[in-house]
Design a protein around this motif. Structure first.
Motif, PDB file in Angstrom:
ATOM      1  N   ILE A 135       0.847  -1.206   0.000  1.00 35.67           N
ATOM      2  CA  ILE A 135       0.000   0.000   0.000  1.00 35.67           C
ATOM      3  C   ILE A 135       0.879   1.253   0.000  1.00 35.67           C
ATOM      4  N   ASN A 136       1.882   1.283   0.866  1.00 36.01           N
ATOM      5  CA  ASN A 136       2.745   2.466   0.958  1.00 36.01           C
ATOM      6  C   ASN A 136       3.602   2.651  -0.290  1.00 36.01           C
ATOM      7  N   ARG A 137       4.151   1.581  -0.821  1.00 31.75           N
ATOM      8  CA  ARG A 137       4.979   1.692  -2.033  1.00 31.75           C
ATOM      9  C   ARG A 137       4.113   2.169  -3.203  1.00 31.75           C
ATOM     10  N   TRP A 138       2.912   1.637  -3.319  1.00 31.19           N
ATOM     11  CA  TRP A 138       1.991   2.020  -4.391  1.00 31.19           C
ATOM     12  C   TRP A 138       1.667   3.507  -4.285  1.00 31.19           C
ATOM     13  N   ALA A 197      -8.346  -2.538  -4.010  1.00 28.98           N
ATOM     14  CA  ALA A 197      -7.399  -3.193  -3.108  1.00 28.98           C
ATOM     15  C   ALA A 197      -8.101  -3.565  -1.809  1.00 28.98           C
ATOM     16  N   LEU A 198      -7.782  -4.741  -1.310  1.00 32.60           N
ATOM     17  CA  LEU A 198      -8.256  -5.187  -0.002  1.00 32.60           C
ATOM     18  C   LEU A 198      -7.015  -5.407   0.860  1.00 32.60           C
ATOM     19  N   PRO A 199      -6.702  -4.441   1.743  1.00 30.90           N
ATOM     20  CA  PRO A 199      -5.509  -4.566   2.568  1.00 30.90           C
ATOM     21  C   PRO A 199      -5.598  -5.715   3.571  1.00 30.90           C
ATOM     22  N   CYS A 200      -4.434  -6.219   3.922  1.00 32.47           N
ATOM     23  CA  CYS A 200      -4.269  -7.200   4.987  1.00 32.47           C
ATOM     24  C   CYS A 200      -3.144  -6.664   5.863  1.00 32.47           C
ATOM     25  N   VAL A 201      -3.533  -5.884   6.860  1.00 26.89           N
ATOM     26  CA  VAL A 201      -2.579  -5.141   7.667  1.00 26.89           C
ATOM     27  C   VAL A 201      -2.965  -5.290   9.133  1.00 26.89           C
ATOM     28  N   ASN A 202      -2.002  -5.623   9.984  1.00 26.06           N
ATOM     29  CA  ASN A 202      -2.334  -5.757  11.401  1.00 26.06           C
ATOM     30  C   ASN A 202      -2.550  -4.370  12.021  1.00 26.06           C
ATOM     31  N   SER A 203      -3.138  -4.346  13.215  1.00 27.16           N
ATOM     32  CA  SER A 203      -3.532  -3.069  13.822  1.00 27.16           C
ATOM     33  C   SER A 203      -2.340  -2.180  14.172  1.00 27.16           C
ATOM     34  N   LEU A 263       0.509  -1.879  12.455  1.00 29.30           N
ATOM     35  CA  LEU A 263       0.910  -1.209  11.224  1.00 29.30           C
ATOM     36  C   LEU A 263      -0.168  -0.239  10.734  1.00 29.30           C
ATOM     37  N   ALA A 264      -1.425  -0.608  10.894  1.00 27.49           N
ATOM     38  CA  ALA A 264      -2.519   0.276  10.474  1.00 27.49           C
ATOM     39  C   ALA A 264      -2.508   1.585  11.258  1.00 27.49           C
ATOM     40  N   ALA A 265      -1.928   1.576  12.455  1.00 29.88           N
ATOM     41  CA  ALA A 265      -1.851   2.785  13.276  1.00 29.88           C
ATOM     42  C   ALA A 265      -0.715   3.712  12.855  1.00 29.88           C
ATOM     43  N   HIS A 266       0.171   3.233  12.011  1.00 32.47           N
ATOM     44  CA  HIS A 266       1.294   4.065  11.558  1.00 32.47           C
ATOM     45  C   HIS A 266       0.737   5.220  10.725  1.00 32.47           C
ATOM     46  N   PRO A 267       1.216   6.436  10.931  1.00 37.60           N
ATOM     47  CA  PRO A 267       0.641   7.593  10.230  1.00 37.60           C
ATOM     48  C   PRO A 267       0.777   7.532   8.704  1.00 37.60           C
ATOM     49  N   GLN A 268       1.803   6.889   8.194  1.00 37.59           N
ATOM     50  CA  GLN A 268       1.954   6.818   6.735  1.00 37.59           C
ATOM     51  C   GLN A 268       0.844   5.997   6.094  1.00 37.59           C
ATOM     52  N   TYR A 269       0.356   4.999   6.796  1.00 34.47           N
ATOM     53  CA  TYR A 269      -0.679   4.140   6.234  1.00 34.47           C
ATOM     54  C   TYR A 269      -1.936   4.940   5.886  1.00 34.47           C
ATOM     55  N   ALA A 270      -2.409   5.763   6.806  1.00 29.23           N
ATOM     56  CA  ALA A 270      -3.598   6.585   6.534  1.00 29.23           C
ATOM     57  C   ALA A 270      -3.337   7.547   5.376  1.00 29.23           C
ATOM     58  N   ARG A 271      -2.155   8.136   5.337  1.00 24.76           N
ATOM     59  CA  ARG A 271      -1.817   9.034   4.227  1.00 24.76           C
ATOM     60  C   ARG A 271      -1.817   8.270   2.899  1.00 24.76           C
ATOM     61  N   SER A 272      -1.268   7.063   2.917  1.00 23.19           N
ATOM     62  CA  SER A 272      -1.223   6.260   1.689  1.00 23.19           C
ATOM     63  C   SER A 272      -2.622   5.885   1.221  1.00 23.19           C
ATOM     64  N   LEU A 273      -3.488   5.477   2.138  1.00 24.86           N
ATOM     65  CA  LEU A 273      -4.862   5.146   1.757  1.00 24.86           C
ATOM     66  C   LEU A 273      -5.552   6.354   1.134  1.00 24.86           C
ATOM     67  N   GLU A 274      -5.360   7.523   1.722  1.00 26.74           N
ATOM     68  CA  GLU A 274      -5.969   8.743   1.191  1.00 26.74           C
ATOM     69  C   GLU A 274      -5.414   9.078  -0.193  1.00 26.74           C
ATOM     70  N   THR A 275      -4.112   8.953  -0.365  1.00 20.42           N
ATOM     71  CA  THR A 275      -3.482   9.216  -1.663  1.00 20.42           C
ATOM     72  C   THR A 275      -4.066   8.297  -2.735  1.00 20.42           C
ATOM     73  N   LEU A 276      -4.168   7.021  -2.426  1.00 17.44           N
ATOM     74  CA  LEU A 276      -4.692   6.058  -3.393  1.00 17.44           C
ATOM     75  C   LEU A 276      -6.160   6.320  -3.705  1.00 17.44           C
ATOM     76  N   VAL A 292     -10.830  -1.128  -0.037  1.00 19.06           N
ATOM     77  CA  VAL A 292     -11.841  -1.741   0.822  1.00 19.06           C
ATOM     78  C   VAL A 292     -11.141  -2.147   2.108  1.00 19.06           C
ATOM     79  N   VAL A 293     -11.328  -1.357   3.152  1.00 20.22           N
ATOM     80  CA  VAL A 293     -10.670  -1.631   4.415  1.00 20.22           C
ATOM     81  C   VAL A 293     -11.544  -2.594   5.213  1.00 20.22           C
ATOM     82  N   PRO A 294     -10.979  -3.753   5.574  1.00 18.13           N
ATOM     83  CA  PRO A 294     -11.763  -4.720   6.350  1.00 18.13           C
ATOM     84  C   PRO A 294     -12.253  -4.119   7.660  1.00 18.13           C
TER      85      PRO A 294
END
Length: 181
Positions: free
Chosen positions: A91-94, A119-125, A127-140, A148-150
């Motif tokens: 997710i972050n690289r994309w 995309a359907l992420p498979c990310v533990n909680s 890693l999901a709490a890392h600030p870059q993850y939310a930024r990456s989801l928003e960018t995508l 589609v976030v589970p």
């Protein structure tokens, strides 16, 4: 589309649910998709003993690397790209445009080409709490991807997501195709 069958590029990454990707291919085929399977190098390594069977099942080579310059593409054109399971790293690289792997590179190009991409992420909680993850989801999301976030993530430190929702992922891909046409 190739004939009457829409073409689904199913891209798997190095998360435990990729070990059940054969089931996803079979479900997609039963739903009328022609499936082309791409894997990150990690996922391809995990599935190495099964790659020949997956190629027989899909009728196409499983790709984990870019084709060589000038080499003809053996896959039909994608109607939809489904990236599942999508790891934190993917997710972050994309989102950052770091396209050193075929799967991430094609997913990035698909957005630029207007190919519906889910995309359907498979990310533990943790890693999901890392600030870059939310930024990456928003960018995508802003770039046009359907993420589609589970409903739940696993506990911190766990790498697996029991009961990965392949039917949800495939349903979202079908909806993306329907919205496109």
């Amino acid at each position: 589309m190739t004939g009457d069958q829409p073409v689904l590029y199913l891209f798997g990454t190095g998360a435990q649910p990729v070990l059940t990707i054969t089931s996803a291919v079979e479900q997609a085929q039963a739903a009328g998709w022609r499936v082309c399977l791409g894997l990150t190098p990690t996922a391809a390594g995990w599935l190495h003993p099964y790659l020949a069977g997956l190629e027989a099942l899909t009728g196409a080579p499983v790709r984990a690397h870019y084709k060589l310059p000038g080499q003809e593409d053996v896959w039909p054109t994608a109607d939809v790209v489904l990236l599942a399971p999508a790891t934190f790293n993917t997710i972050n690289r994309w989102a950052l445009g770091l396209t050193d792997s075929f799967v991430v590179g094609y997913a990035a190009e698909a957005l630029g080409r207007g190919i519906p991409t889910v995309a359907l992420p498979c990310v533990n909680s943790a890693l999901a709490a890392h600030p870059q993850y939310a930024r990456s989801l928003e960018t995508l999301h802003t770039a046009g991807a359907r993420i589609v976030v589970p409903e739940s993530t696993t506990a911190p430190g766990q790498d697996d997501t029991p009961g990965f929702d392949w039917p949800l992922a495939l349903s979202e891909a079908r909806q993306a195709l329907t919205r496109q046409t």
